[in-house]
Design an enzyme around this catalytic site. Structure first.
Site, PDB file in Angstrom:
ATOM      1  N   GLU A 123      89.524 -15.144  15.444  1.00  0.00           N
ATOM      2  CA  GLU A 123      90.226 -15.971  14.461  1.00  0.00           C
ATOM      3  C   GLU A 123      89.813 -17.438  14.594  1.00  0.00           C
ATOM      4  O   GLU A 123      89.666 -18.146  13.591  1.00  0.00           O
ATOM      5  CB  GLU A 123      91.741 -15.793  14.642  1.00  0.00           C
ATOM      6  CG  GLU A 123      92.631 -16.729  13.844  1.00  0.00           C
ATOM      7  CD  GLU A 123      92.474 -16.634  12.336  1.00  0.00           C
ATOM      8  OE1 GLU A 123      91.726 -15.766  11.852  1.00  0.00           O
ATOM      9  OE2 GLU A 123      93.073 -17.458  11.631  1.00  0.00           O
ATOM     10  N   HIS A 126      74.018  -9.897  26.568  1.00  0.00           N
ATOM     11  CA  HIS A 126      73.312  -8.869  25.792  1.00  0.00           C
ATOM     12  C   HIS A 126      72.712  -9.447  24.516  1.00  0.00           C
ATOM     13  O   HIS A 126      72.343  -8.692  23.625  1.00  0.00           O
ATOM     14  CB  HIS A 126      74.265  -7.710  25.496  1.00  0.00           C
ATOM     15  CG  HIS A 126      74.770  -7.067  26.752  1.00  0.00           C
ATOM     16  ND1 HIS A 126      74.020  -6.183  27.482  1.00  0.00           N
ATOM     17  CD2 HIS A 126      75.924  -7.256  27.442  1.00  0.00           C
ATOM     18  CE1 HIS A 126      74.697  -5.817  28.560  1.00  0.00           C
ATOM     19  NE2 HIS A 126      75.855  -6.464  28.557  1.00  0.00           N
ATOM     20  N   LYS A 168      92.463 -18.617  -2.165  1.00  0.00           N
ATOM     21  CA  LYS A 168      93.514 -18.114  -1.279  1.00  0.00           C
ATOM     22  C   LYS A 168      93.686 -16.603  -1.346  1.00  0.00           C
ATOM     23  O   LYS A 168      93.790 -15.946  -0.328  1.00  0.00           O
ATOM     24  CB  LYS A 168      94.821 -18.831  -1.626  1.00  0.00           C
ATOM     25  CG  LYS A 168      95.978 -18.486  -0.709  1.00  0.00           C
ATOM     26  CD  LYS A 168      95.786 -19.089   0.649  1.00  0.00           C
ATOM     27  CE  LYS A 168      96.898 -18.716   1.619  1.00  0.00           C
ATOM     28  NZ  LYS A 168      96.479 -18.962   3.014  1.00  0.00           N
ATOM     29  N   TRP A 222      88.084 -19.126 -10.261  1.00  0.00           N
ATOM     30  CA  TRP A 222      87.167 -18.862  -9.152  1.00  0.00           C
ATOM     31  C   TRP A 222      86.089 -17.982  -9.767  1.00  0.00           C
ATOM     32  O   TRP A 222      86.349 -16.837 -10.147  1.00  0.00           O
ATOM     33  CB  TRP A 222      87.895 -18.141  -8.017  1.00  0.00           C
ATOM     34  CG  TRP A 222      87.062 -18.025  -6.780  1.00  0.00           C
ATOM     35  CD1 TRP A 222      86.988 -18.927  -5.762  1.00  0.00           C
ATOM     36  CD2 TRP A 222      86.195 -16.935  -6.418  1.00  0.00           C
ATOM     37  NE1 TRP A 222      86.115 -18.476  -4.797  1.00  0.00           N
ATOM     38  CE2 TRP A 222      85.611 -17.262  -5.172  1.00  0.00           C
ATOM     39  CE3 TRP A 222      85.841 -15.736  -7.024  1.00  0.00           C
ATOM     40  CZ2 TRP A 222      84.707 -16.424  -4.531  1.00  0.00           C
ATOM     41  CZ3 TRP A 222      84.933 -14.904  -6.386  1.00  0.00           C
ATOM     42  CH2 TRP A 222      84.377 -15.246  -5.147  1.00  0.00           C
ATOM     43  N   GLU A 268      85.260 -21.592   8.127  1.00  0.00           N
ATOM     44  CA  GLU A 268      85.676 -21.648   6.723  1.00  0.00           C
ATOM     45  C   GLU A 268      86.037 -23.042   6.244  1.00  0.00           C
ATOM     46  O   GLU A 268      85.906 -23.341   5.066  1.00  0.00           O
ATOM     47  CB  GLU A 268      86.810 -20.652   6.420  1.00  0.00           C
ATOM     48  CG  GLU A 268      88.151 -21.012   6.984  1.00  0.00           C
ATOM     49  CD  GLU A 268      89.241 -20.032   6.577  1.00  0.00           C
ATOM     50  OE1 GLU A 268      89.237 -19.555   5.446  1.00  0.00           O
ATOM     51  OE2 GLU A 268      90.120 -19.766   7.420  1.00  0.00           O
ATOM     52  N   ASN A 277      92.459 -12.991 -15.078  1.00  0.00           N
ATOM     53  CA  ASN A 277      92.205 -12.942 -13.637  1.00  0.00           C
ATOM     54  C   ASN A 277      91.800 -11.510 -13.335  1.00  0.00           C
ATOM     55  O   ASN A 277      92.521 -10.583 -13.687  1.00  0.00           O
ATOM     56  CB  ASN A 277      93.496 -13.318 -12.887  1.00  0.00           C
ATOM     57  CG  ASN A 277      93.377 -13.091 -11.391  1.00  0.00           C
ATOM     58  OD1 ASN A 277      92.284 -13.115 -10.829  1.00  0.00           O
ATOM     59  ND2 ASN A 277      94.513 -12.858 -10.751  1.00  0.00           N
ATOM     60  N   GLY A 278      90.645 -11.330 -12.709  1.00  0.00           N
ATOM     61  CA  GLY A 278      90.205  -9.969 -12.379  1.00  0.00           C
ATOM     62  C   GLY A 278      88.755  -9.779 -12.785  1.00  0.00           C
ATOM     63  O   GLY A 278      88.036 -10.756 -13.032  1.00  0.00           O
ATOM     64  N   LYS A 332      88.358 -19.637  11.514  1.00  0.00           N
ATOM     65  CA  LYS A 332      89.013 -20.878  11.079  1.00  0.00           C
ATOM     66  C   LYS A 332      88.013 -22.019  11.018  1.00  0.00           C
ATOM     67  O   LYS A 332      87.951 -22.761  10.048  1.00  0.00           O
ATOM     68  CB  LYS A 332      90.118 -21.176  12.095  1.00  0.00           C
ATOM     69  CG  LYS A 332      91.384 -21.746  11.635  1.00  0.00           C
ATOM     70  CD  LYS A 332      92.358 -20.889  10.897  1.00  0.00           C
ATOM     71  CE  LYS A 332      91.847 -20.070   9.783  1.00  0.00           C
ATOM     72  NZ  LYS A 332      92.569 -18.902   9.455  1.00  0.00           N
ATOM     73  N   CYS A 386      91.780 -16.041  -9.609  1.00  0.00           N
ATOM     74  CA  CYS A 386      92.072 -17.197 -10.447  1.00  0.00           C
ATOM     75  C   CYS A 386      93.577 -17.401 -10.560  1.00  0.00           C
ATOM     76  O   CYS A 386      94.355 -16.481 -10.356  1.00  0.00           O
ATOM     77  CB  CYS A 386      91.491 -16.974 -11.834  1.00  0.00           C
ATOM     78  SG  CYS A 386      89.768 -16.492 -11.778  1.00  0.00           S
ATOM     79  N   ARG A 393      94.169 -20.932  -5.703  1.00  0.00           N
ATOM     80  CA  ARG A 393      93.653 -19.617  -6.101  1.00  0.00           C
ATOM     81  C   ARG A 393      92.221 -19.690  -6.630  1.00  0.00           C
ATOM     82  O   ARG A 393      91.578 -18.665  -6.839  1.00  0.00           O
ATOM     83  CB  ARG A 393      94.553 -19.005  -7.175  1.00  0.00           C
ATOM     84  CG  ARG A 393      95.885 -18.533  -6.645  1.00  0.00           C
ATOM     85  CD  ARG A 393      96.620 -17.755  -7.697  1.00  0.00           C
ATOM     86  NE  ARG A 393      95.978 -16.487  -7.963  1.00  0.00           N
ATOM     87  CZ  ARG A 393      96.381 -15.319  -7.507  1.00  0.00           C
ATOM     88  NH1 ARG A 393      97.440 -15.251  -6.750  1.00  0.00           N
ATOM     89  NH2 ARG A 393      95.733 -14.220  -7.808  1.00  0.00           N
TER      90      ARG A 393
HETATM   91  O1  M6R Z   1      96.459 -12.434   1.653  1.00  0.00           O
HETATM   92  P1  M6R Z   1      95.730 -11.688   2.725  1.00  0.00           P
HETATM   93  O2  M6R Z   1      96.375 -11.826   4.065  1.00  0.00           O
HETATM   94  O3  M6R Z   1      95.494 -10.255   2.396  1.00  0.00           O
HETATM   95  O4  M6R Z   1      94.316 -12.387   2.817  1.00  0.00           O
HETATM   96  C1  M6R Z   1      93.330 -11.886   3.664  1.00  0.00           C
HETATM   97  C2  M6R Z   1      92.210 -12.880   3.849  1.00  0.00           C
HETATM   98  O5  M6R Z   1      91.623 -13.192   2.622  1.00  0.00           O
HETATM   99  C3  M6R Z   1      92.691 -14.183   4.482  1.00  0.00           C
HETATM  100  O6  M6R Z   1      93.343 -13.939   5.689  1.00  0.00           O
HETATM  101  C4  M6R Z   1      91.518 -15.142   4.731  1.00  0.00           C
HETATM  102  O7  M6R Z   1      90.636 -14.616   5.656  1.00  0.00           O
HETATM  103  C5  M6R Z   1      92.083 -16.475   5.198  1.00  0.00           C
HETATM  104  N1  M6R Z   1      92.141 -17.384   4.105  1.00  0.00           N
HETATM  105  C6  M6R Z   1      91.308 -17.104   6.281  1.00  0.00           C
HETATM  106  O8  M6R Z   1      91.928 -18.260   6.729  1.00  0.00           O
END
Ligand code: M6R
Length: 605
Positions: free
Chosen positions: A478, A501, A600, A75, A485, A99-100, A482, A2, A27
């Site tokens: 990756e 396989h 994020k 969140w 998500e 937050n937490g 991308k 959050c 966030r």
């Molecule tokens: O802040 P971080 O690099 O530790 O975050 C890790 C992942 O949460 C982050 O890379 C996430 O997978 C991305 N938002 C994907 O685009």
């Protein structure tokens, strides 16, 4: 996860809180709320489900007149997305945001007789009640008692009914940064909310209490003794946290990659060789290890996968990559001779942080690659290599991935040099190759319209497959993340040799396959795999280098990247994969920067 903001000072608090929440919305964006002392010194609370814009509409800024308040963007963890579960929470004389996760909220509910008295389903409201039960006019003493009975992670900002103008903060694991500025005192979960006011800030240390008033900030240890904050400076500016004419942060951040790459690489080149002396990293770190273990989550972990594929064959030592949430509960094969590389954009991802702590407990040397200065991972790691991407706001990581790769490539190069696997000449030419990636990325960004056109087919499909061999396979991972998500298209990456396989069973007429074929030594094998999916009706989007010779008709769409050394093709390829995801999301009219269910920084488990 959050976002938290608090303000006390001469300016209009409601406006500062709402602006801060807009900055922090990445966030979490399930609901948002603010609480502030009104002109009669009573606490007023406004909260709404949905985005900050909905909260802003609910606020009557014309009648505002507050100078002290706290704000939260949520969140959801405990309890659904409802107005009642939105923060701030009130209990007796306490109003707080959190937050937490409070792990023992159930026990606390019983112990403090809260059953039937709670207005929400949140662990945070339980904490508010517990704090209220300890409060007898001494905020610091009550907060200390609270920290002694809650288990889990938290960043709290608290106001007490009888202390107008005052905000208290305390944290464990979850981040809080604070600053005293010409505009007043501010506290936030993230630096981005402070940038409009100052570049100087401090990280609230764990188990310390911070007190904000309109004219100062004071820091105390948990027993109430004053402590001097350690002031830090960030070189980000306001522009870097704004869209600057781009329709989305993601597109802006894709464009910023060449610059971010240069900022990360160039200051670390001395006499044509990689040099980390300004980072305080001695060669002994690279010489005195028998293995490398990289730990991270999501995109950062996939950057590690690329680096592993690059480093292991050169260094001839085991290089392993593990997902942080797995690593932290395993009994990892690491010891004092293992270099553990922790990769994190935010430096706050809870699993990655726990992995770092575990690695240290095994006596391993830890090196963190982090973007956010002063973040918890950066502070706790033995060594830190900062990437210089500036703030990354879009939830989908783009520029952070490229600079993580650049940092890892430079580490690999320095290690190869130190361990006698590269001569000076080879290391120097490796660096020149890395720098060639910059214009190659620029070229792909300039040609972005190509990806815009190719998503027409993709956006009508439920699934997409990415495939490659060797380094190209690592890039595919990756690419799939991308796409899924932000476009919500189910996407999966497959090592091309693995197709037969199992995965090939899913390839049928018109199924999109994004095939990456930039690695010369497996190019022919890769093209055979492309033929196999084409033979089953796949819609093939093929990515190769400029000089690749490919039969006409093999690909439905063929995108060529500049002819650079195979080891560095990830950089232009990353741009293409990011743009495919971006335009797919756009084409489906989705929220590119704030995709559903995500946030994020993942600061809860
Ligand atoms: O802040 P971080 O690099 O530790 O975050 C890790 C992942 O949460 C982050 O890379 C996430 O997978 C991305 N938002 C994907 O685009």
């Amino acid at each position: 996860m959050c976002g938290i903001i608090g303000y006390s000072g001469p300016l209009e608090a409601e406006t500062i809180l709402l602006d801060g929440l807009s900055q922090l919305e990445y966030r979490g964006y399930d609901s948002a709320g603010i609480a502030f002392f009104d002109t009669a010194s009573n606490i007023r609370l406004i909260k709404r489900t949905g985005k900050v814009a909905a909260l802003r509409e609910a606020c009557d800024l014309e009648k505002a007149g507050s100078h002290c308040g706290i704000g939260h963007t949520r969140w959801a963890t405990h309890g659904g997305v409802t107005d009642a579960n939105a923060h701030p929470h009130r209990a007796g004389r306490v109003t707080l945001i959190h937050n937490g996760i409070i792990e023992n909220y159930h026990d606390l509910t019983e112990k403090f007789g809260l059953e039937g008295r709670l207005a929400s389903q949140t662990d945070s409201e339980v904490a508010a009640h517990v704090l209220d039960s300890f409060y007898n006019g001494d905020p610091k003493a009550a907060i200390k008692s609270l920290t002694q009975c809650v288990e889990g992670s938290y960043g709290f900002c608290i106001m007490f009914d009888d202390r107008p103008g005052e905000i208290y903060g305390v944290r464990r694991v979850s981040p809080l940064v604070a600053a005293y500025t010409r505009s007043g005192a501010l506290i936030a979960s993230d630096l981005t909310a402070l940038i409009p006011y100052t570049r100087k800030y401090f990280v609230v240390p764990e188990d310390h209490i911070v007190k904000l008033t309109g004219y100062k900030i004071a820091l105390y240890d948990i027993n109430g003794n004053p402590v001097s904050p350690q002031i830090m400076e960030v070189n980000w500016n306001m522009d870097s946290a704004m869209k600057n004419g781009f329709p989305h942060f993601m597109l802006k951040e894709i464009h910023e990659q060449p610059e971010a790459l240069k900022n990360t690489i160039l200051p670390r080149i001395s006499k044509g060789l990689p040099d980390f002396s300004d980072d305080g990293i001695d060669d002994s770190l690279f010489a005195e290890c028998d293995r490398i273990h990289m730990v991270a989550c999501g995109t950062a972990m996939y950057a590690g996968m690329v680096a592993r594929a690059l480093m292991e064959p050169v260094l001839r030592i085991p290089v392993t990559v593990t997902i942080a949430s797995e690593f932290r509960y395993a009994d990892p094969l690491i010891d004092q001779r293992t270099l553990v590389i922790i990769i994190s954009q935010s430096g706050e991802t809870i699993d990655t942080l726990a992995a770092l702590r575990l690695a240290k407990s095994y006596g391993s040397k830890t090196l963190a690659i982090v973007n956010v200065k002063g973040s918890t991972i950066a502070r706790e790691s033995d060594f830190v290599l900062y990437t210089h991407a500036g703030p990354e706001i879009a939830v989908a990581s783009t520029k952070a991935y490229s600079v993580q790769l650049a940092a890892l490539y430079m580490i690999g190069c320095r290690m190869a040099l130190v361990r006698g696997k590269f001569t000076d000449k080879e290391a120097s030419s490796f660096l020149l190759g890395l720098l060639d990636a910059v214009p190659a990325m620029e070229a792909m960004i300039a040609r972005k319209e190509e990806e815009k056109n190719l998503v027409t087919h993709l956006i009508n499909q439920p699934d997409a497959f990415f495939m490659g061999r060797g380094l190209d396979y690592a890039f595919s991972l990756e690419g799939a993340l991308k796409l899924k998500e932000i476009s919500y298209i189910h996407a999966e990456a497959c090592a091309a040799g693995e197709l037969k396989h199992g995965t090939i069973a899913l390839i049928a007429s018109n199924v999109p396959v994004i095939a990456i074929a930039t690695q010369e030594h497996v190019f022919a094998k890769m093209i055979s795999n492309v033929r196999e999916v084409k033979a089953r009706g796949a819609f093939v989007i093929l990515l190769t280098k400029e000089n690749a010779v490919v039969d006409g008709g093999l690909a439905d769409i063929h995108i060529r990247i500049p002819d650079i050394d195979d080891r560095f093709t990830v950089f232009p390829i990353a741009v293409i994969l990011q743009l495919i995801a971006y335009y797919a999301s756009l084409g489906k009219n989705l929220d590119v920067d704030q995709p559903r269910n995500l946030a994020k920084s993942v600061t809860v488990e």
